[in-house]
Design a protein around this motif. Sequence first.
Motif, PDB file in Angstrom:
ATOM      1  N   ALA A   1       0.772   8.773  -2.611  1.00 17.15           N
ATOM      2  CA  ALA A   1      -0.660   8.487  -3.345  1.00 17.15           C
ATOM      3  C   ALA A   1      -1.114   9.859  -4.093  1.00 17.15           C
ATOM      4  CB  ALA A   1      -1.599   8.522  -2.097  1.00 17.15           C
TER       5      ALA A   1
ATOM      6  N   ALA B   1      -5.705  -7.064   3.760  1.00 14.96           N
ATOM      7  CA  ALA B   1      -5.359  -6.923   5.372  1.00 14.96           C
ATOM      8  C   ALA B   1      -6.476  -5.929   5.986  1.00 14.96           C
ATOM      9  CB  ALA B   1      -4.149  -6.723   5.635  1.00 14.96           C
ATOM     10  N   VAL B   2      -7.665  -5.613   5.508  1.00  9.82           N
ATOM     11  CA  VAL B   2      -8.705  -4.836   5.864  1.00  9.82           C
ATOM     12  C   VAL B   2      -9.811  -5.870   5.869  1.00  9.82           C
ATOM     13  CG1 VAL B   2     -10.155  -2.777   5.408  1.00  9.82           C
ATOM     14  CG2 VAL B   2      -7.776  -2.713   4.716  1.00  9.82           C
ATOM     15  N   GLY B   3     -10.574  -5.607   7.074  1.00  7.94           N
ATOM     16  CA  GLY B   3     -11.782  -6.714   7.433  1.00  7.94           C
ATOM     17  C   GLY B   3     -12.641  -6.513   6.246  1.00  7.94           C
TER      18      GLY B   3
ATOM     19  N   LYS C   1       0.858  -1.440   0.034  1.00  7.46           N
ATOM     20  CA  LYS C   1       0.043   0.088   0.074  1.00  7.46           C
ATOM     21  C   LYS C   1       0.930   1.363   0.003  1.00  7.46           C
ATOM     22  CE  LYS C   1      -0.540   0.469   5.034  1.00  7.46           C
ATOM     23  NZ  LYS C   1      -0.177   1.854   5.352  1.00  7.46           N
TER      24      LYS C   1
ATOM     25  N   SER D   1      -3.919  -3.140   0.648  1.00  3.87           N
ATOM     26  CA  SER D   1      -5.081  -2.435   1.767  1.00  3.87           C
ATOM     27  C   SER D   1      -6.326  -2.263   0.954  1.00  3.87           C
ATOM     28  CB  SER D   1      -4.573  -1.066   2.074  1.00  3.87           C
ATOM     29  OG  SER D   1      -4.331  -0.204   1.072  1.00  3.87           O
ATOM     30  N   THR D   2      -6.451  -2.687  -0.367  1.00  3.78           N
ATOM     31  CA  THR D   2      -7.624  -2.589  -1.279  1.00  3.78           C
ATOM     32  C   THR D   2      -7.740  -3.660  -2.230  1.00  3.78           C
ATOM     33  OG1 THR D   2      -6.675  -1.238  -2.948  1.00  3.78           O
ATOM     34  CG2 THR D   2      -7.396   0.267  -0.869  1.00  3.78           C
TER      35      THR D   2
ATOM     36  N   CYS E   1       3.523   7.084   2.527  1.00  2.67           N
ATOM     37  CA  CYS E   1       2.034   6.388   1.949  1.00  2.67           C
ATOM     38  C   CYS E   1       1.404   7.591   1.556  1.00  2.67           C
ATOM     39  CB  CYS E   1       1.454   5.571   2.951  1.00  2.67           C
ATOM     40  SG  CYS E   1       2.726   4.324   3.825  1.00  2.67           S
TER      41      CYS E   1
ATOM     42  N   LYS F   1     -18.146  -6.762  -0.653  1.00  7.61           N
ATOM     43  CA  LYS F   1     -16.979  -6.763  -1.161  1.00  7.61           C
ATOM     44  C   LYS F   1     -16.693  -8.266  -1.727  1.00  7.61           C
ATOM     45  CE  LYS F   1     -14.543  -2.833   0.448  1.00  7.61           C
ATOM     46  NZ  LYS F   1     -15.180  -2.086   1.800  1.00  7.61           N
TER      47      LYS F   1
ATOM     48  N   PHE G   1      -0.704   3.417  -8.871  1.00 12.91           N
ATOM     49  CA  PHE G   1      -2.277   3.503  -9.296  1.00 12.91           C
ATOM     50  C   PHE G   1      -3.055   3.887  -7.842  1.00 12.91           C
ATOM     51  CE2 PHE G   1      -3.185  -0.431  -7.201  1.00 12.91           C
ATOM     52  CZ  PHE G   1      -1.992  -1.112  -7.358  1.00 12.91           C
ATOM     53  N   TYR G   2      -4.322   4.323  -8.192  1.00 13.25           N
ATOM     54  CA  TYR G   2      -4.991   4.771  -6.770  1.00 13.25           C
ATOM     55  C   TYR G   2      -6.471   4.390  -7.026  1.00 13.25           C
ATOM     56  CZ  TYR G   2      -6.814   8.881  -8.847  1.00 13.25           C
ATOM     57  OH  TYR G   2      -7.512  10.006  -9.780  1.00 13.25           O
ATOM     58  N   GLY G   3      -7.141   4.946  -5.984  1.00 14.60           N
ATOM     59  CA  GLY G   3      -8.594   4.256  -5.861  1.00 14.60           C
ATOM     60  C   GLY G   3      -8.992   2.846  -5.534  1.00 14.60           C
ATOM     61  N   TRP G   4     -10.040   2.636  -5.530  1.00 10.93           N
ATOM     62  CA  TRP G   4     -10.566   1.309  -4.821  1.00 10.93           C
ATOM     63  C   TRP G   4     -10.976   0.247  -5.735  1.00 10.93           C
ATOM     64  CZ3 TRP G   4     -10.433   6.217  -2.874  1.00 10.93           C
ATOM     65  CH2 TRP G   4      -9.958   6.336  -1.460  1.00 10.93           C
TER      66      TRP G   4
ATOM     67  N   LYS H   1       2.101   1.178  -3.878  1.00 11.03           N
ATOM     68  CA  LYS H   1       1.203   0.973  -4.754  1.00 11.03           C
ATOM     69  C   LYS H   1       1.809   0.764  -6.164  1.00 11.03           C
ATOM     70  CE  LYS H   1      -2.740   2.279  -2.363  1.00 11.03           C
ATOM     71  NZ  LYS H   1      -4.463   2.518  -2.353  1.00 11.03           N
TER      72      LYS H   1
END
Lengths: 383, 383
Positions: free
Chosen positions: B360, B82-84, B41, B63-64, B356, B89, B380-383, B44
Amino acid sequence: MTLDQIETPAALIDRVRMKRNIARMQSRMDTLGVAFRPHVKTAKCVEVAQAQRDAGARGITVSTLKEAEQFFAAGFSDILYAVGIVASKLPRALALRRAGCDLKLIVDNLESAQAVAEFGRTHGESFEVWIEIDTDGHRSGVQPDEPRLLDIGRMLHGDGNGGSHHGARLGGVMTHAGSSYDLNTPDALAALAEQERAGCVRAAGRLRNEGLPCDVVSVGSTPTALAAQHLKGVTEVRAGVYVFFDLVMRNVGVCTTGDLALSVLTTVIGHQVDKGWAILDAGWMAMSRDRGTAKQTHDYGYGQPCTLDGAPLDGYMLTGANQEHGILANVDHPDRDISVHLPVGTRLLILPNHACATGAQFPAYQALSDEGEVAVWNRFYGW
Amino acid sequence: MTLDQIETPAALIDRVRMKRNIARMQSRMDTLGVAFRPHVKTAKCVEVAQAQRDAGARGITVSTLKEAEQFFAAGFSDILYAVGIVASKLPRALALRRAGCDLKLIVDNLESAQAVAEFGRTHGESFEVWIEIDTDGHRSGVQPDEPRLLDIGRMLHGDGNGGSHHGARLGGVMTHAGSSYDLNTPDALAALAEQERAGCVRAAGRLRNEGLPCDVVSVGSTPTALAAQHLKGVTEVRAGVYVFFDLVMRNVGVCTTGDLALSVLTTVIGHQVDKGWAILDAGWMAMSRDRGTAKQTHDYGYGQPCTLDGAPLDGYMLTGANQEHGILANVDHPDRDISVHLPVGTRLLILPNHACATGAQFPAYQALSDEGEVAVWNRFYGW
């Protein structure tokens, strides 16, 4: 697509509120008798700028040459690049002008003015340049009464014949009273708006008294634009964040939370019940690191949570943010039943501190119409 | 391309420093006898992750889901998200697994564990899930001694037959002692590293005592990874920001400014001589709004300016930032000759508070080799 189908986190635009904000500002400018040149750095989105133009805006303001290139490609030609130009950026500015873009540059020092004139002369181009005026001491610009204002004006005007013989021409003066963000009363804002107006008009007068041209007198920030009592001597106003507003502007006193047109759609992904926390999938990567409300009358943490119909969850805020985790809590009355009130999977909207910073974190907006339909509006970033 | 030809602002990677940082961490993990799974993350960026893999890393942390998709497309298969996870999703996670990605998910609550198991069962997929453990109270996770840890474990393990009959399988436990960022002594860091290790190992032991599988025991943050004295019972470590380090990490005490591999290349565009200010074309859009050093022993404002050869300008810092303007000043000894010392057009490097967040802000890095050549590495960025 509808709100339920959007993956989170997402940047949501309430188009009804956005149109209302645009109409409010344009109507005020019409009443004050000035042209309005919105600053498109807030949204960096063609659809948003088109809505501003449709409402009556004339020209746009940009903060990067990339914005100039992108908006020119989308049909906007009258563009002010409102960050002081330096020599290394002139080739890109030249390419835009040669492509037919009516690009204006700004300078606040003799070295840059000379660089523009020489570069323009070398390349047979006459750059329109405005002089940046410092009316509130918050950033860059020449103060209205500084002797060097006239030196810069003469450097840009050259022998007065203009055209490609000289490489530059003096188009006007511009200022931005950015310290308005630090205020929070109508009287203080009106006083700063008058200081901004008077300083910029005085600078224009000094140039004209020297026989230098100064057609444009351009002022503005969202708070001063909305607080100005009159704009005598001003030809145009610039403002950006008004299109979305945000919690910083709410604290400045120029909007209510009900005007905020940008929010972040997020999902509850867990809890720490003992602490009264809900964990969200919107952290600082979604909200941005902006903590602009920290020193204002109401500190919103990393943002104000609302239900999906836009109603603020009173007392709750984003108290913390990691990269992809937000912590939502009720600060004064820790909510031990938060996993019942906001179970895993609950969707919320988070109003941001600073719309310009939050929008910049997303590749696209989800633009919600009054009928609940969602359109994807791309935005861009970088330089 | 060379440094002189890069347009500003730009995100510059010093590849020599980056490789040194990667080698240092990998060597430490090798000595401690654990696998290393870098958190991608921070950068990226495929080229950065490839350098980490080349040095010995096994698998990556993301992270995404967008990171998972992008890195899987670039040839990385062993990926921990590593995010719940939440129900909404899961379709994207399913698509990744069906495409052959060895994606692992995490949960810290029964609802999400149940959602994964049910979704997997419905779609004939057995998701590998790790349980997130809270070892320092800073964010999400189940505490090692909470009763619900076993409920979640049983929910994921099902009847123990595993496979597509159940929809999920329990792969292990993981924790992240993010509160390490608040520390600044070797002893405190070593103590937190031990707390992180011991808590995660204890959680694994409780699961195993119930007859539940727990192959993986994954811990880590950059400070605790570098401070751990031993990692008995741990199978792998995760860390992200070490690859670049930043001023926050310098204040934590795990690197020096000479280790910082990410900086922002900027140009002086003007001055306010009376105030001793140089105005830069790197504002918060380039640096990010991160003010992570504000509460640390050394507050660097929005960043530490250096000359192009990397030497810090002692006493100077970015004292303020607007969207595209940075203010550089010497706080203790205002520099009235700043326009002589740093004339318009001067190029500088700014070391960031938080790598980080700063990375970004940019669509690409300019990666500088030891021979002064620059390669463009997309991010890259975004989700």
